[in-house]
Scaffold this motif. Sequence first.
Motif, PDB file in Angstrom:
ATOM      1  N   ALA A  88       0.876  -1.189   0.000  1.00 60.49           N
ATOM      2  CA  ALA A  88       0.000   0.000   0.000  1.00 60.49           C
ATOM      3  C   ALA A  88       0.903   1.227   0.000  1.00 60.49           C
ATOM      4  CB  ALA A  88      -0.893  -0.007   1.237  1.00 60.49           C
ATOM      5  N   PHE A  89       0.858   1.971  -1.089  1.00 61.67           N
ATOM      6  CA  PHE A  89       1.805   3.068  -1.306  1.00 61.67           C
ATOM      7  C   PHE A  89       1.071   4.391  -1.048  1.00 61.67           C
ATOM      8  CE2 PHE A  89       4.660   5.867  -3.490  1.00 61.67           C
ATOM      9  CZ  PHE A  89       5.867   5.213  -3.661  1.00 61.67           C
ATOM     10  N   PHE A  90       1.297   4.965   0.131  1.00 62.26           N
ATOM     11  CA  PHE A  90       0.559   6.169   0.522  1.00 62.26           C
ATOM     12  C   PHE A  90       1.205   7.428  -0.051  1.00 62.26           C
ATOM     13  CE2 PHE A  90      -0.995   3.087   3.530  1.00 62.26           C
ATOM     14  CZ  PHE A  90      -2.314   3.457   3.705  1.00 62.26           C
TER      15      PHE A  90
ATOM     16  N   ILE B 233       2.107  -2.924  -6.361  1.00 59.69           N
ATOM     17  CA  ILE B 233       1.836  -1.658  -5.673  1.00 59.69           C
ATOM     18  C   ILE B 233       0.393  -1.215  -5.875  1.00 59.69           C
ATOM     19  CG2 ILE B 233       2.441   0.787  -5.519  1.00 59.69           C
ATOM     20  CD1 ILE B 233       5.240   0.174  -6.327  1.00 59.69           C
ATOM     21  N   THR B 234      -0.274  -0.865  -4.761  1.00 63.60           N
ATOM     22  CA  THR B 234      -1.544  -0.155  -4.852  1.00 63.60           C
ATOM     23  C   THR B 234      -1.226   1.308  -4.576  1.00 63.60           C
ATOM     24  OG1 THR B 234      -2.654  -2.062  -3.889  1.00 63.60           O
ATOM     25  CG2 THR B 234      -3.898   0.014  -3.958  1.00 63.60           C
ATOM     26  N   HIS B 235      -1.322   2.136  -5.610  1.00 62.61           N
ATOM     27  CA  HIS B 235      -1.006   3.542  -5.420  1.00 62.61           C
ATOM     28  C   HIS B 235      -2.192   4.265  -4.788  1.00 62.61           C
ATOM     29  CE1 HIS B 235       2.950   3.787  -7.156  1.00 62.61           C
ATOM     30  NE2 HIS B 235       2.559   3.006  -8.144  1.00 62.61           N
ATOM     31  N   LEU B 236      -1.919   4.927  -3.665  1.00 64.54           N
ATOM     32  CA  LEU B 236      -2.971   5.626  -2.924  1.00 64.54           C
ATOM     33  C   LEU B 236      -2.586   7.095  -2.830  1.00 64.54           C
ATOM     34  CD1 LEU B 236      -3.031   2.968  -0.070  1.00 64.54           C
ATOM     35  CD2 LEU B 236      -4.824   3.264  -1.796  1.00 64.54           C
ATOM     36  N   GLU B 237      -3.468   7.966  -3.247  1.00 66.94           N
ATOM     37  CA  GLU B 237      -3.099   9.391  -3.222  1.00 66.94           C
ATOM     38  C   GLU B 237      -3.063   9.983  -1.822  1.00 66.94           C
ATOM     39  OE1 GLU B 237      -4.970  11.853  -6.127  1.00 66.94           O
ATOM     40  OE2 GLU B 237      -4.302  10.561  -7.767  1.00 66.94           O
ATOM     41  N   PRO B 238      -3.981   9.582  -0.905  1.00 65.49           N
ATOM     42  CA  PRO B 238      -3.942  10.211   0.422  1.00 65.49           C
ATOM     43  C   PRO B 238      -2.667   9.862   1.185  1.00 65.49           C
ATOM     44  CG  PRO B 238      -5.975   8.975   0.116  1.00 65.49           C
ATOM     45  CD  PRO B 238      -5.085   8.627  -1.035  1.00 65.49           C
ATOM     46  N   ARG B 239      -2.286  10.764   2.077  1.00 64.38           N
ATOM     47  CA  ARG B 239      -1.202  10.466   3.013  1.00 64.38           C
ATOM     48  C   ARG B 239      -1.705   9.434   4.012  1.00 64.38           C
ATOM     49  NH1 ARG B 239       0.153  14.253   6.846  1.00 64.38           N
ATOM     50  NH2 ARG B 239      -1.651  15.557   6.499  1.00 64.38           N
ATOM     51  N   LEU B 240      -0.786   8.726   4.655  1.00 64.96           N
ATOM     52  CA  LEU B 240      -1.196   7.804   5.720  1.00 64.96           C
ATOM     53  C   LEU B 240      -1.473   8.620   6.984  1.00 64.96           C
ATOM     54  CD1 LEU B 240      -1.646   4.991   6.929  1.00 64.96           C
ATOM     55  CD2 LEU B 240       0.816   4.873   7.369  1.00 64.96           C
ATOM     56  N   THR B 241      -2.689   8.492   7.479  1.00 68.00           N
ATOM     57  CA  THR B 241      -3.087   9.125   8.742  1.00 68.00           C
ATOM     58  C   THR B 241      -4.044   8.153   9.413  1.00 68.00           C
ATOM     59  OG1 THR B 241      -5.077  10.129   7.817  1.00 68.00           O
ATOM     60  CG2 THR B 241      -3.057  11.456   7.709  1.00 68.00           C
TER      61      THR B 241
ATOM     62  N   ALA C   6       2.524  -4.685   3.301  1.00 65.65           N
ATOM     63  CA  ALA C   6       3.485  -3.637   3.621  1.00 65.65           C
ATOM     64  C   ALA C   6       2.883  -2.280   3.277  1.00 65.65           C
ATOM     65  CB  ALA C   6       4.771  -3.852   2.801  1.00 65.65           C
ATOM     66  N   ALA C   7       3.381  -1.254   3.964  1.00 70.25           N
ATOM     67  CA  ALA C   7       2.952   0.116   3.655  1.00 70.25           C
ATOM     68  C   ALA C   7       4.196   0.943   3.337  1.00 70.25           C
ATOM     69  CB  ALA C   7       2.210   0.727   4.843  1.00 70.25           C
ATOM     70  N   CYS C   8       4.087   1.769   2.307  1.00 67.51           N
ATOM     71  CA  CYS C   8       5.215   2.641   1.948  1.00 67.51           C
ATOM     72  C   CYS C   8       4.811   4.083   2.226  1.00 67.51           C
ATOM     73  CB  CYS C   8       5.565   2.450   0.470  1.00 67.51           C
ATOM     74  SG  CYS C   8       7.017   3.389  -0.017  1.00 67.51           S
ATOM     75  N   VAL C   9       5.640   4.798   2.986  1.00 64.47           N
ATOM     76  CA  VAL C   9       5.281   6.157   3.404  1.00 64.47           C
ATOM     77  C   VAL C   9       6.451   7.113   3.191  1.00 64.47           C
ATOM     78  CG1 VAL C   9       3.664   5.262   5.141  1.00 64.47           C
ATOM     79  CG2 VAL C   9       5.997   5.846   5.823  1.00 64.47           C
ATOM     80  N   PHE C  10       6.110   8.418   3.261  1.00 65.29           N
ATOM     81  CA  PHE C  10       7.113   9.460   3.041  1.00 65.29           C
ATOM     82  C   PHE C  10       7.147  10.381   4.265  1.00 65.29           C
ATOM     83  CE2 PHE C  10       8.596  13.127   0.185  1.00 65.29           C
ATOM     84  CZ  PHE C  10       9.880  12.641   0.105  1.00 65.29           C
ATOM     85  N   VAL C  11       7.811  11.513   4.125  1.00 69.12           N
ATOM     86  CA  VAL C  11       8.151  12.339   5.291  1.00 69.12           C
ATOM     87  C   VAL C  11       6.960  12.897   6.066  1.00 69.12           C
ATOM     88  CG1 VAL C  11      10.432  13.045   4.498  1.00 69.12           C
ATOM     89  CG2 VAL C  11       8.465  14.359   3.758  1.00 69.12           C
TER      90      VAL C  11
ATOM     91  N   ARG D 213      10.175   5.734   2.339  1.00 71.77           N
ATOM     92  CA  ARG D 213      10.939   6.052   1.125  1.00 71.77           C
ATOM     93  C   ARG D 213      11.687   7.379   1.340  1.00 71.77           C
ATOM     94  NH1 ARG D 213       5.432   6.523  -0.132  1.00 71.77           N
ATOM     95  NH2 ARG D 213       4.769   8.520  -1.030  1.00 71.77           N
ATOM     96  N   CYS D 214      12.322   7.459   2.490  1.00 71.86           N
ATOM     97  CA  CYS D 214      13.119   8.632   2.873  1.00 71.86           C
ATOM     98  C   CYS D 214      14.085   8.183   3.964  1.00 71.86           C
ATOM     99  CB  CYS D 214      12.217   9.756   3.388  1.00 71.86           C
ATOM    100  SG  CYS D 214      11.146   9.276   4.743  1.00 71.86           S
ATOM    101  N   ALA D 215      14.947   9.113   4.398  1.00 67.59           N
ATOM    102  CA  ALA D 215      15.955   8.756   5.399  1.00 67.59           C
ATOM    103  C   ALA D 215      15.439   8.958   6.824  1.00 67.59           C
ATOM    104  CB  ALA D 215      17.206   9.597   5.182  1.00 67.59           C
ATOM    105  N   GLY D 216      14.765  10.094   7.044  1.00 68.72           N
ATOM    106  CA  GLY D 216      14.303  10.434   8.405  1.00 68.72           C
ATOM    107  C   GLY D 216      13.146   9.541   8.820  1.00 68.72           C
TER     108      GLY D 216
END
Length: 341
Positions: A9-11, A32-40, A52-57, A80-83
């Motif tokens: 699940a790609f948020f 990949i299931t591309h999801l436009e909303p951010r994960l909240t 699995a879930a893929c998230v950004f900053v 998909r980021c360092a922090g």
Amino acid sequence: MAVLPIRLAFFGTKPYDRRSFEGPAREAGVQITHLEPRLTVQTVSLSEEHDAACVFVNDEVPREVLVGLHARGVRIVALRCAGFNNVDLKAAQDLGITVARVPAYSAFAVAEHTVGLILSLNRKIHRAYDRVRDGNFALEGLLGFDLNGKTVGVIGTGRIGAIVSRILQGFGCEILAHDLQENPDCLAAGGRYVTLEEIYRESDIISLHCPLAPETHHLINEAALRSMKRGVMLINTSRGALLDARAAVVSLKSGQLGSLGLDVYEEEADLFFEDLSDSLIQDDVFSRLLTFPNVLITGHQAFFTQEALEAIAVTTVKNLRSFFDSGTCENAVTNRHVAPR
Ligand code: NAD
């Protein structure tokens, strides 16, 4: 033996994510299931039937969201980021969810953008661009200074900070460095390790490259700003909450802070990565920052190069494959790993 597909699940998907992940995901059997909303907490239910879930900053991954992910079968959060300051690592560990990240994708991308902000702010390139297009060729208000011979304070001298030091050494700057540990690459770039106080006292330019953690939250506050040289240039391409933006506004108004370059902002989650040009911005501190001619803000784009996007996609997919194939992942930021499927 057939490779089990990984359902991801790609948020917060953007068009460039689709493009950069397509090839590496296909090759590694990641669906990949591309999801436009951010994960909240409101969107966590979209992870149903994913491994699995893929998230950004700016995705929000507190305990409540991790519980929601776990209940739906998610076993790994792949940043998909360092922090990873946006993830409750303790909760992930309690639930047996692995959190993996991309520790280094293109330190050059962020370092080069940092130097871009310094050069633009100093020589007012952002203002000159508008003036010239408007037929205004007057120079008054565009005066800069030579970088050669200036003192630059680099706070956080890991991968990015060391490259910034190296580039600025090439401009003839003196580099004052501050970190919990010395980096030979920064020393090789002429960096001299000093206390924070000395950085504040001596630097003409200060650039932040340490991670956001409880100890570094609002590292640059009213007191820190007051102890800097009058007219100092401050650059933050690391994480927004390293800087108390309200204190920065006060300091800019008094002329103590001479100029400010930001790629990150504490409350950026409601702003950045979206086209809000038809909306009314509700954040008054951000809006006030935009009114200063000596403030230059980019919307968390320092990482955004072709090379970095490719590296992010390849490493994220590798993290997932490794976790599901072996139960471990070298880029995990949690200690505990669950058994592979
Ligand atoms: P890194 O881990 O290589 O370096 C971070 C350095 O900060 C380390 O040397 C560490 O010892 C030091 N540090 C930790 N706590 C400190 C403290 N209290 N005071 C001083 N130094 C401290 O990380 P990096 O790859 O160089 O990335 C630096 C930061 O850049 C990341 O934390 C991330 O927040 C940010 N970043 C931003 C973007 C962007 O697009 N704007 C992209 C990638 C990374």
